[in-house]
Design a protein around this motif. Structure first.
Motif, PDB file in Angstrom:
ATOM      1  N   LEU A  15      39.750  42.697  81.833  1.00 28.87           N
ATOM      2  CA  LEU A  15      38.408  43.245  81.667  1.00 28.87           C
ATOM      3  C   LEU A  15      38.370  44.713  82.080  1.00 28.87           C
ATOM      4  N   GLY A  16      39.091  45.027  83.145  1.00 27.70           N
ATOM      5  CA  GLY A  16      39.114  46.397  83.634  1.00 27.70           C
ATOM      6  C   GLY A  16      39.896  47.362  82.765  1.00 27.70           C
ATOM      7  N   GLU A  17      40.617  46.832  81.774  1.00 27.12           N
ATOM      8  CA  GLU A  17      41.402  47.680  80.871  1.00 27.12           C
ATOM      9  C   GLU A  17      40.711  47.921  79.540  1.00 27.12           C
ATOM     10  N   LEU A  18      39.687  47.125  79.233  1.00 24.47           N
ATOM     11  CA  LEU A  18      39.009  47.226  77.945  1.00 24.47           C
ATOM     12  C   LEU A  18      37.866  48.230  78.002  1.00 24.47           C
ATOM     13  N   ASN A  19      37.436  48.668  76.832  1.00 27.11           N
ATOM     14  CA  ASN A  19      36.329  49.611  76.733  1.00 27.11           C
ATOM     15  C   ASN A  19      35.433  49.232  75.565  1.00 27.11           C
ATOM     16  N   GLY A  20      34.188  49.708  75.626  1.00 25.72           N
ATOM     17  CA  GLY A  20      33.274  49.551  74.497  1.00 25.72           C
ATOM     18  C   GLY A  20      33.017  48.108  74.111  1.00 25.72           C
ATOM     19  N   LYS A  21      32.992  47.863  72.799  1.00 20.61           N
ATOM     20  CA  LYS A  21      32.677  46.539  72.287  1.00 20.61           C
ATOM     21  C   LYS A  21      33.644  45.479  72.797  1.00 20.61           C
ATOM     22  N   ALA A  22      34.923  45.813  72.898  1.00 22.86           N
ATOM     23  CA  ALA A  22      35.912  44.843  73.373  1.00 22.86           C
ATOM     24  C   ALA A  22      35.595  44.403  74.800  1.00 22.86           C
ATOM     25  N   ALA A  23      35.192  45.346  75.637  1.00 29.59           N
ATOM     26  CA  ALA A  23      34.825  45.015  77.013  1.00 29.59           C
ATOM     27  C   ALA A  23      33.557  44.171  77.044  1.00 29.59           C
ATOM     28  N   GLU A  24      32.596  44.514  76.192  1.00 28.46           N
ATOM     29  CA  GLU A  24      31.335  43.765  76.133  1.00 28.46           C
ATOM     30  C   GLU A  24      31.586  42.307  75.768  1.00 28.46           C
ATOM     31  N   VAL A  25      32.372  42.096  74.726  1.00 25.91           N
ATOM     32  CA  VAL A  25      32.642  40.735  74.251  1.00 25.91           C
ATOM     33  C   VAL A  25      33.389  39.935  75.316  1.00 25.91           C
ATOM     34  N   TYR A  26      34.385  40.552  75.917  1.00 28.27           N
ATOM     35  CA  TYR A  26      35.176  39.834  76.917  1.00 28.27           C
ATOM     36  C   TYR A  26      34.336  39.502  78.140  1.00 28.27           C
ATOM     37  N   PHE A  27      33.505  40.436  78.562  1.00 27.79           N
ATOM     38  CA  PHE A  27      32.606  40.192  79.687  1.00 27.79           C
ATOM     39  C   PHE A  27      31.653  39.047  79.382  1.00 27.79           C
ATOM     40  N   LEU A  28      31.056  39.055  78.200  1.00 25.07           N
ATOM     41  CA  LEU A  28      30.098  38.010  77.835  1.00 25.07           C
ATOM     42  C   LEU A  28      30.768  36.641  77.787  1.00 25.07           C
ATOM     43  N   LYS A  29      32.001  36.597  77.316  1.00 22.13           N
ATOM     44  CA  LYS A  29      32.735  35.324  77.299  1.00 22.13           C
ATOM     45  C   LYS A  29      33.040  34.863  78.715  1.00 22.13           C
ATOM     46  N   LEU A  30      33.533  35.774  79.554  1.00 22.21           N
ATOM     47  CA  LEU A  30      33.855  35.408  80.932  1.00 22.21           C
ATOM     48  C   LEU A  30      32.606  34.978  81.698  1.00 22.21           C
ATOM     49  N   MET A  31      31.508  35.717  81.511  1.00 20.47           N
ATOM     50  CA  MET A  31      30.303  35.408  82.268  1.00 20.47           C
ATOM     51  C   MET A  31      29.649  34.122  81.787  1.00 20.47           C
ATOM     52  N   THR A  32      29.768  33.842  80.499  1.00 14.44           N
ATOM     53  CA  THR A  32      29.252  32.565  79.999  1.00 14.44           C
ATOM     54  C   THR A  32      29.981  31.406  80.656  1.00 14.44           C
ATOM     55  N   GLU A  33      31.304  31.508  80.709  1.00 12.96           N
ATOM     56  CA  GLU A  33      32.091  30.460  81.347  1.00 12.96           C
ATOM     57  C   GLU A  33      31.792  30.389  82.842  1.00 12.96           C
ATOM     58  N   HIS A  34      31.606  31.552  83.457  1.00 10.63           N
ATOM     59  CA  HIS A  34      31.291  31.619  84.876  1.00 10.63           C
ATOM     60  C   HIS A  34      29.961  30.923  85.155  1.00 10.63           C
ATOM     61  N   HIS A  35      28.959  31.200  84.325  1.00  2.41           N
ATOM     62  CA  HIS A  35      27.654  30.565  84.495  1.00  2.41           C
ATOM     63  C   HIS A  35      27.738  29.051  84.297  1.00  2.41           C
ATOM     64  N   ARG A  36      28.537  28.611  83.337  1.00  2.00           N
ATOM     65  CA  ARG A  36      28.684  27.165  83.125  1.00  2.00           C
ATOM     66  C   ARG A  36      29.222  26.495  84.388  1.00  2.00           C
ATOM     67  N   GLY A  37      30.230  27.129  84.994  1.00  2.00           N
ATOM     68  CA  GLY A  37      30.765  26.591  86.235  1.00  2.00           C
ATOM     69  C   GLY A  37      29.740  26.627  87.352  1.00  2.00           C
ATOM     70  N   GLY A  38      28.964  27.711  87.413  1.00  2.00           N
ATOM     71  CA  GLY A  38      27.925  27.828  88.429  1.00  2.00           C
ATOM     72  C   GLY A  38      26.855  26.763  88.276  1.00  2.00           C
ATOM     73  N   ILE A  39      26.482  26.490  87.034  1.00  2.00           N
ATOM     74  CA  ILE A  39      25.483  25.450  86.779  1.00  2.00           C
ATOM     75  C   ILE A  39      26.001  24.093  87.237  1.00  2.00           C
ATOM     76  N   HIS A  40      27.274  23.827  86.948  1.00  2.00           N
ATOM     77  CA  HIS A  40      27.885  22.564  87.379  1.00  2.00           C
ATOM     78  C   HIS A  40      27.807  22.414  88.896  1.00  2.00           C
ATOM     79  N   MET A  41      28.124  23.474  89.610  1.00  2.00           N
ATOM     80  CA  MET A  41      28.069  23.439  91.063  1.00  2.00           C
ATOM     81  C   MET A  41      26.637  23.298  91.560  1.00  2.00           C
ATOM     82  N   ALA A  42      25.708  24.045  90.965  1.00  2.00           N
ATOM     83  CA  ALA A  42      24.314  23.983  91.398  1.00  2.00           C
ATOM     84  C   ALA A  42      23.715  22.609  91.146  1.00  2.00           C
ATOM     85  N   GLU A  43      24.063  21.998  90.030  1.00  2.00           N
ATOM     86  CA  GLU A  43      23.594  20.640  89.757  1.00  2.00           C
ATOM     87  C   GLU A  43      24.137  19.666  90.798  1.00  2.00           C
TER      88      GLU A  43
END
Length: 208
Positions: free
Chosen positions: A139-167
């Motif tokens: 993530l720290g090596e990407l820029n622009g759209k590539a960074a945006e897409v990778y961040f959104l994918k990582l954060m989506t997965e991160h949130h899914r895990g967070g929801i599992h824990m919060a539940e």
């Protein structure tokens, strides 16, 4: 519609932070439920410890992408995630202090959910949804759209895990205000997952 959704999420985050003081005061006053503080091996303590670590990585990823793109929508989302989760992390660690419990445990992460022996993703990530060191480096090596897409994918997965824990906390925790915070995490992070799905679609991508 999207601005309205983003505004709702930001408003909900702001409301949660306003409530944080009252919630922390309640826990400080009587343990949050009028009973003795939870034990070190309780679900309440385990969730507080593990979610604090989980949140810290979300904050880290948000700050990384902030410097890798000029897209205002992604930067605004990253800011909201960083601010909300940093404040919630402070609450979780503050509760551990108030309960006079350690912030680290010899038990494996997720033991309070009966998952201490199960790998998060089988690739070295610490808990469900968390990115690996290699993913953070990428993530720290990407820029622009590539960074945006990778961040959104990582954060989506991160949130899914967070929801599992919060539940898990909603089901197993005993401190009422902590259960309330966990339920709020479920609702807010699901809203952000929906928002990120739209943002990924606009960029010709989808969650993994």
């Amino acid at each position: 519609m999207r601005q309205a959704q983003a505004g709702w999420i930001a408003g909900a985050a702001a409301a949660a932070l306003v409530a944080a003081g009252a919630i922390t005061y309640a826990v400080a006053s009587d343990g949050g439920s009028g009973v003795e503080p939870p034990a070190a091996d309780s679900a309440d303590a385990g969730f507080a410890r593990d979610m604090a670590v989980h949140h810290q990585q979300a904050v880290e990823m948000s700050y990384i992408v902030r410097d890798r793109t000029e897209d205002e929508e992604v930067r605004r989302l990253a800011y909201d995630v960083a601010q909300t989760q940093a404040n919630q992390r402070g609450m979780l660690l503050g509760w551990l202090d108030l309960w006079r419990l350690p912030k680290v445990s010899a038990d494996p992460p997720m033991s309070w959910m009966g998952m201490g022996d199960a790998p998060a993703k089988g690739d070295g990530s610490l808990m469900p949804g968390m990115a690996t060191d290699e993913e953070l480096a990428k993530l720290g090596e990407l820029n622009g759209k590539a960074a945006e897409v990778y961040f959104l994918k990582l954060m989506t997965e991160h949130h899914r895990g967070g929801i599992h824990m919060a539940e898990g906390c909603v089901s197993a925790c005993t401190v009422d205000v902590e259960k309330q915070l966990a339920q709020g995490m479920v609702e807010a992070q699901q809203s952000e997952i929906d928002l990120m799905a739209d943002m990924l679609a606009e960029r010709g991508a989808k969650a993994r």
